[in-house]
Design a protein around this motif. Structure first.
Motif, mmCIF file in Angstrom:
data_model
loop_
_atom_site.group_PDB
_atom_site.id
_atom_site.type_symbol
_atom_site.label_atom_id
_atom_site.label_comp_id
_atom_site.label_asym_id
_atom_site.label_seq_id
_atom_site.Cartn_x
_atom_site.Cartn_y
_atom_site.Cartn_z
ATOM 1 N N LEU A 29 54.635 -13.500 40.843
ATOM 2 C CA LEU A 29 53.580 -14.338 40.259
ATOM 3 C C LEU A 29 53.432 -13.983 38.789
ATOM 4 N N HIS A 30 53.312 -15.002 37.970
ATOM 5 C CA HIS A 30 53.353 -14.808 36.520
ATOM 6 C C HIS A 30 52.229 -15.618 35.880
ATOM 7 N N SER A 31 51.508 -14.991 34.962
ATOM 8 C CA SER A 31 50.541 -15.766 34.179
ATOM 9 C C SER A 31 50.743 -15.458 32.705
ATOM 10 N N ASP A 32 50.494 -16.465 31.903
ATOM 11 C CA ASP A 32 50.725 -16.363 30.472
ATOM 12 C C ASP A 32 49.490 -16.937 29.779
ATOM 13 N N LYS A 33 48.934 -16.185 28.834
ATOM 14 C CA LYS A 33 47.689 -16.638 28.204
ATOM 15 C C LYS A 33 47.877 -17.923 27.400
ATOM 16 N N SER A 34 49.107 -18.247 27.058
ATOM 17 C CA SER A 34 49.320 -19.453 26.253
ATOM 18 C C SER A 34 49.135 -20.725 27.082
ATOM 19 N N ARG A 35 49.134 -20.596 28.411
ATOM 20 C CA ARG A 35 48.876 -21.781 29.250
ATOM 21 C C ARG A 35 48.096 -21.332 30.483
ATOM 22 N N PRO A 36 47.067 -22.067 30.837
ATOM 23 C CA PRO A 36 46.256 -21.653 31.986
ATOM 24 C C PRO A 36 47.007 -21.820 33.295
ATOM 25 N N GLY A 37 46.645 -21.043 34.278
ATOM 26 C CA GLY A 37 47.254 -21.199 35.606
ATOM 27 C C GLY A 37 48.137 -20.029 35.983
ATOM 28 N N GLN A 38 48.398 -19.932 37.287
ATOM 29 C CA GLN A 38 49.254 -18.873 37.831
ATOM 30 C C GLN A 38 50.544 -19.512 38.323
ATOM 31 N N TYR A 39 51.655 -19.032 37.817
ATOM 32 C CA TYR A 39 52.947 -19.661 38.089
ATOM 33 C C TYR A 39 53.871 -18.727 38.884
ATOM 34 N N VAL A 40 54.709 -19.343 39.687
ATOM 35 C CA VAL A 40 55.759 -18.591 40.375
ATOM 36 C C VAL A 40 56.885 -18.402 39.366
ATOM 37 N N ARG A 41 57.224 -17.147 39.100
ATOM 38 C CA ARG A 41 58.245 -16.888 38.078
ATOM 39 C C ARG A 41 59.630 -16.794 38.711
ATOM 40 N N ALA A 42 59.696 -16.096 39.850
ATOM 41 C CA ALA A 42 60.996 -15.899 40.494
ATOM 42 C C ALA A 42 60.784 -15.850 42.001
ATOM 43 N N VAL A 43 61.785 -16.328 42.727
ATOM 44 C CA VAL A 43 61.750 -16.281 44.193
ATOM 45 C C VAL A 43 63.003 -15.560 44.665
ATOM 46 N N ASP A 44 62.812 -14.539 45.488
ATOM 47 C CA ASP A 44 63.962 -13.765 45.969
ATOM 48 C C ASP A 44 64.789 -14.595 46.957
ATOM 49 N N ALA A 199 48.410 -2.451 15.609
ATOM 50 C CA ALA A 199 48.145 -2.087 17.004
ATOM 51 C C ALA A 199 47.972 -3.299 17.924
ATOM 52 N N PRO A 200 47.138 -4.300 17.544
ATOM 53 C CA PRO A 200 46.926 -5.389 18.492
ATOM 54 C C PRO A 200 48.207 -6.121 18.854
ATOM 55 N N GLN A 201 49.184 -6.155 17.943
ATOM 56 C CA GLN A 201 50.421 -6.869 18.267
ATOM 57 C C GLN A 201 51.086 -6.251 19.488
ATOM 58 N N MET A 202 51.075 -4.924 19.550
ATOM 59 C CA MET A 202 51.687 -4.259 20.705
ATOM 60 C C MET A 202 50.867 -4.545 21.961
ATOM 61 N N ASP A 203 49.526 -4.391 21.826
ATOM 62 C CA ASP A 203 48.665 -4.630 22.984
ATOM 63 C C ASP A 203 48.783 -6.074 23.437
ATOM 64 N N TRP A 204 48.792 -6.980 22.461
ATOM 65 C CA TRP A 204 48.808 -8.408 22.775
ATOM 66 C C TRP A 204 50.047 -8.770 23.574
ATOM 67 N N SER A 205 51.174 -8.203 23.175
ATOM 68 C CA SER A 205 52.417 -8.550 23.883
ATOM 69 C C SER A 205 52.355 -8.080 25.327
ATOM 70 N N LYS A 206 51.632 -6.967 25.562
ATOM 71 C CA LYS A 206 51.508 -6.479 26.941
ATOM 72 C C LYS A 206 50.520 -7.336 27.717
ATOM 73 N N LYS A 207 49.372 -7.636 27.070
ATOM 74 C CA LYS A 207 48.311 -8.345 27.781
ATOM 75 C C LYS A 207 48.608 -9.836 27.906
ATOM 76 N N ASN A 208 49.469 -10.329 27.051
ATOM 77 C CA ASN A 208 49.683 -11.772 26.993
ATOM 78 C C ASN A 208 50.276 -12.309 28.292
ATOM 79 N N GLU A 209 51.131 -11.518 28.937
ATOM 80 C CA GLU A 209 51.763 -11.962 30.174
ATOM 81 C C GLU A 209 51.514 -10.953 31.281
ATOM 82 N N LEU A 210 51.258 -11.453 32.472
ATOM 83 C CA LEU A 210 51.030 -10.587 33.621
ATOM 84 C C LEU A 210 52.012 -10.959 34.715
#
Length: 214
Positions: A29-44, A199-210
């Motif tokens: 499951l993948h979420s990206d702050k640039s677009r709302p919603g929870q997406y399926v990123r990969a399926v085994d 600093a925020p650039q590093m944090d942002w890249s981590k927080k931006n995608e889950l």
């Protein structure tokens, strides 16, 4: 409308019911702050998720009958885990998602087989939104000559001595501020600005995608 009808038959949400295997459900499951919603990123491959037809880029609408619109990534993960060894996901692919957004309708299980909504026609959009832009344009048109009317006044004020006094005050306060700050403090501030920018650039890249493996 003739072109849409064959598409409409396919643009339905899908219900994927799955039981956990030895490696879980087998999707990411993948979420990206640039677009709302929870997406399926990969399926085994050969996973319970693949067997139910879950596919990459699917957006999750409901988990076990509960709507997930506007929920955070952690909420959706928790809802899936709360189902125990089974979960029921209502998902839409990219085209279906776009179709329902055009209809201004949130997909639900009733759309699996029931009648589908119709896209809001351009005329209706014009009626709905037309009122607002028109009122805006009306309010804007008198305001646009406003600045022109003000500009001669502002020109006059500049020639007044008050404006010159203001200028003097500004320059004085500016120089006072500079004198009050020791060099060391100024350097510290400059350094803080630099580090705070980095600093925020590093944090942002981590927080931006889950990502969550399920």
């Amino acid at each position: 409308s003739h072109r849409l009808s064959p598409l409409q038959e396919e643009l339905r949400p899908r219900l994927c019911c799955m039981k956990k295997g030895p490696n879980g459900y087998g999707f990411n499951l993948h979420s990206d702050k640039s677009r709302p919603g929870q997406y399926v990123r990969a399926v085994d491959p050969d996973s319970p998720a693949e067997a139910t037809g879950l596919a990459p880029h699917d957006r999750i609408i409901e988990v076990n009958g509960v709507c997930m619109e506007g929920k955070q990534h952690t909420d959706v993960v928790a809802a899936i885990k709360a189902g125990g060894d089974e979960t029921r996901l209502l998902v839409v692919d990219i085209l279906t998602d776009e179709f329902f957004k055009k209809c201004k309708v949130v997909p639900s299980e009733k759309h699996l087989a029931g009648p589908l909504p119709e896209p809001v026609a351009n005329g209706d959009i014009g009626k709905e939104n037309g009122g607002e832009p028109r009122s805006n344009s009306v309010s804007e048109s008198p305001s646009s000559p406003g600045p022109l009317a003000v500009s001669p006044d502002s020109g006059e004020t500049h020639s007044k001595p008050d404006a010159q006094e203001d200028d003097r005050r500004h320059s004085a306060s500016g120089s006072l501020l500079d004198l009050n700050i020791p060099l060391a403090v100024a350097k510290e501030r400059a350094h803080q600005k630099r580090t705070s920018k980095r600093a925020p650039q590093m944090d942002w890249s981590k927080k931006n995608e889950l990502f969550s493996n399920l």
